[in-house]
Design a protein around this motif. Structure first.
Motif, short mmCIF file in Angstrom:
data_model
loop_
_atom_site.label_atom_id
_atom_site.label_comp_id
_atom_site.label_asym_id
_atom_site.label_seq_id
_atom_site.Cartn_x
_atom_site.Cartn_y
_atom_site.Cartn_z
N ILE A 199 75.12 -3.97 52.88
CA ILE A 199 75.44 -2.34 52.99
C ILE A 199 75.57 -1.90 54.35
O ILE A 199 74.85 -2.50 55.45
N ASP A 200 76.53 -1.24 54.64
CA ASP A 200 76.85 -0.57 55.82
C ASP A 200 76.26 0.77 55.77
O ASP A 200 75.24 0.94 56.15
N LYS A 201 76.87 1.78 55.61
CA LYS A 201 76.51 3.23 55.24
C LYS A 201 75.89 3.66 53.94
O LYS A 201 76.24 3.09 53.00
N LEU A 202 74.77 4.37 54.00
CA LEU A 202 74.09 4.67 52.94
C LEU A 202 74.03 6.36 52.70
O LEU A 202 73.66 6.76 53.68
N VAL A 203 74.60 6.81 51.51
CA VAL A 203 74.47 8.20 51.20
C VAL A 203 73.26 8.27 50.05
O VAL A 203 73.67 7.81 49.01
N LEU A 204 72.41 9.16 50.12
CA LEU A 204 71.26 9.47 49.08
C LEU A 204 71.57 11.16 49.07
O LEU A 204 71.23 11.83 49.68
N LEU A 205 71.98 11.23 47.67
CA LEU A 205 72.05 12.46 47.02
C LEU A 205 70.76 12.57 46.31
O LEU A 205 70.50 12.33 45.29
N SER A 206 69.71 13.66 46.96
CA SER A 206 68.54 13.96 46.21
C SER A 206 68.00 12.73 45.52
O SER A 206 67.61 12.89 44.38
N PRO A 207 67.50 11.54 46.40
CA PRO A 207 67.16 10.29 45.64
C PRO A 207 65.82 10.67 45.41
O PRO A 207 64.97 11.35 46.05
N ALA A 208 65.40 10.31 43.97
CA ALA A 208 64.15 10.39 43.34
C ALA A 208 63.28 9.23 43.74
O ALA A 208 63.49 8.07 44.03
N GLN A 209 61.89 9.83 43.96
CA GLN A 209 60.94 8.73 44.18
C GLN A 209 61.21 7.83 45.58
O GLN A 209 60.59 6.81 45.52
N LEU A 244 71.10 14.17 51.36
CA LEU A 244 71.46 15.55 51.02
C LEU A 244 70.49 16.03 49.90
O LEU A 244 70.27 15.03 49.05
N ILE A 245 69.88 17.13 50.01
CA ILE A 245 69.31 17.77 48.97
C ILE A 245 69.78 19.28 48.52
O ILE A 245 70.31 19.79 49.77
N GLY A 246 69.46 19.79 47.68
CA GLY A 246 69.65 21.06 47.11
C GLY A 246 68.51 21.82 47.59
O GLY A 246 67.34 21.54 47.62
N ASP A 247 68.88 23.20 47.81
CA ASP A 247 67.88 24.19 48.47
C ASP A 247 67.00 24.62 47.25
O ASP A 247 65.87 25.16 47.31
N HIS A 248 67.21 24.28 45.82
CA HIS A 248 66.57 24.63 44.78
C HIS A 248 66.42 23.33 43.96
O HIS A 248 66.36 22.95 42.85
N ASP A 249 66.26 22.38 44.91
CA ASP A 249 66.01 20.84 44.00
C ASP A 249 64.33 20.96 43.52
O ASP A 249 63.58 21.38 44.27
N VAL A 250 64.12 20.29 42.34
CA VAL A 250 62.95 20.20 41.69
C VAL A 250 62.22 18.97 42.11
O VAL A 250 61.17 18.65 41.71
N ILE A 251 63.18 17.82 42.58
CA ILE A 251 62.67 16.57 42.69
C ILE A 251 62.20 16.50 44.25
O ILE A 251 61.16 15.88 44.55
N ASN A 252 63.04 17.02 45.34
CA ASN A 252 62.87 16.85 46.63
C ASN A 252 62.67 18.03 47.10
O ASN A 252 62.97 19.32 46.60
N SER A 253 62.21 18.18 48.46
CA SER A 253 61.83 19.38 49.05
C SER A 253 62.17 19.05 50.77
O SER A 253 62.52 17.97 50.90
N VAL A 289 57.80 13.31 43.06
CA VAL A 289 58.54 14.40 42.54
C VAL A 289 57.66 15.74 43.16
O VAL A 289 56.49 15.86 43.06
N ASP A 290 58.55 16.60 43.50
CA ASP A 290 58.03 17.89 44.09
C ASP A 290 57.48 18.93 43.05
O ASP A 290 56.32 19.22 43.24
N GLN A 291 58.39 19.32 42.48
CA GLN A 291 58.12 20.29 41.11
C GLN A 291 57.90 19.72 39.89
O GLN A 291 58.86 19.82 38.99
N LYS A 292 56.67 19.00 39.75
CA LYS A 292 56.43 18.15 38.66
C LYS A 292 56.56 19.27 37.16
O LYS A 292 56.83 18.72 36.27
N ARG A 293 56.15 20.39 37.31
CA ARG A 293 55.95 21.06 36.02
C ARG A 293 57.55 21.30 35.78
O ARG A 293 57.91 21.13 34.37
N LYS A 294 58.37 21.71 36.51
CA LYS A 294 59.86 22.24 36.11
C LYS A 294 60.40 20.78 35.83
O LYS A 294 61.33 21.00 34.97
N ALA A 295 60.24 19.74 36.59
CA ALA A 295 60.88 18.44 36.24
C ALA A 295 60.55 17.86 35.01
O ALA A 295 61.07 17.05 34.51
#
Length: 312
Positions: free
Chosen positions: A168-178, A260-269, A183-189
């Motif tokens: 693998i050369d370059k790695l892109v992670l889109l809100s990678p779980a765990q 990259l993560i979203g500003d309203h992500d329930v998995i990452n912060s 998990v950040d917001q366990k209740r919502k998730a």
């Protein structure tokens, strides 16, 4: 994790593990043949919204049949896509056209989730998962290739990157779980757990509302496939293998990495990004505004541009 959710999870997993019903090798994922056929039909419908020329290939491996969607120019740099949990490779429908313009894209269906890949052995260990993906990479003679992983696919992409002799050369992670933290917001998730265990359209809506900032932007065709993935597939314990990577494991990654993560992500912060910044020596992190965990759908144009700018 809330106590009720944890108890529910334990009950379902124990019932799945202690069932006396004899399971055929090709029946680890789906409950019945007819339900699998219904799911495959929904998958094929989702293929119609990819909006890019593609081909499908089935590859025989040590653990079953790997299904791969291939798009883009043959002379383009190789780019592997690993989807999120229960999402299958069709989840890339808002992104694959942009990615396949200059890259040779290989979107791989996870063997242990509802998809067109077919598991013909017992569920795989972490070590066997690595072997399985490497068999696919070797089949296509992938060398010095880039990889994008979303959610669980991000965890898998990270796992593959930390292996010795990784190509693998370059790695892109889109809100990678765990990957960087639990998990950040366990209740919502937990909405996703209830959808999995007690699937209905009301719980589907609740899950999409929790994981997407713009759930109405998701294609109805794809929503139906995602729903059937949860309705017809069996619960499995593979996600329990996903533990956040240690400091030392993350330090091993010298590759260029985009997180990259979203500003309203329930998995990452922001805590996930802080840990990535601390331990990835060649990492870049960014928060996508007005996006949830499904950021590649919520803000597909911005995410596509960020990915392509990084890969170039």
């Amino acid at each position: 994790m809330p106590k009720l959710v944890l108890q529910l999870l334990v009950i379902v997993l124990l019932s799945a593990c202690t069932s006396s019903k004899k399971v055929k090798f090709d029946d680890y994922i789906f409950k019945t043949k007819s339900e699998k056929q219904s799911y495959i039909k929904s998958y094929d419908k989702s293929l119609e919204i990819l909006n890019v020329p593609y081909m499908e290939e089935d590859i025989k491996t040590s653990y079953g049949i790997a299904h791969v969607i291939i798009a883009g120019p043959k002379n383009g740099k190789d780019l592997v896509l690993l989807h999120g949990m229960d999402a299958s490779s069709t989840m890339w429908y808002p992104n694959i056209k942009a990615l396949a313009k200059n890259y040779r894209v290989f979107a791989i269906d996870n063997l242990m989730e509802p998809s067109k890949s077919t598991l013909t052995s017992k569920p795989l260990s972490v070590e066997e998962i690595v072997i399985w993906y490497n068999e696919i990479f070797n089949h296509y003679k992938l060398k010095n290739f880039d990889i994008i992983g979303a959610s669980r696919g991000g965890w898998l992409a990270t796992l593959l990157t930390v292996q010795k002799n990784s190509e693998i050369d370059k790695l892109v992670l889109l809100s990678p779980a765990q990957t960087f933290k639990n998990v950040d917001q366990k209740r919502k998730a937990s909405a996703a757990l209830f959808l999995k265990f007690f699937p209905n359209k009301k719980k589907l809506k609740k899950t999409l509302d929790a994981f997407a900032y713009y759930p109405d932007k998701i294609s109805p065709v794809y929503k139906n496939q995602f729903y059937l993935a949860n309705k017809y597939s069996k619960s499995n314990i593979s996600f329990l293998q996903m533990l956040p990577f240690t400091d030392d494991e993350l330090k091993k990654i010298k590759n260029p990495v985009l997180v990259l993560i979203g500003d309203h992500d329930v998995i990452n912060s922001e805590d996930s990004l802080l840990r990535a910044d601390e331990f990835l020596s060649n990492g870049k992190t960014e928060t996508i505004k007005n996006a949830g965990h499904f950021l590649s759908m919520d803000q597909s144009k911005e995410v596509n541009e960020a990915i392509l700018d990084f890969l170039k």
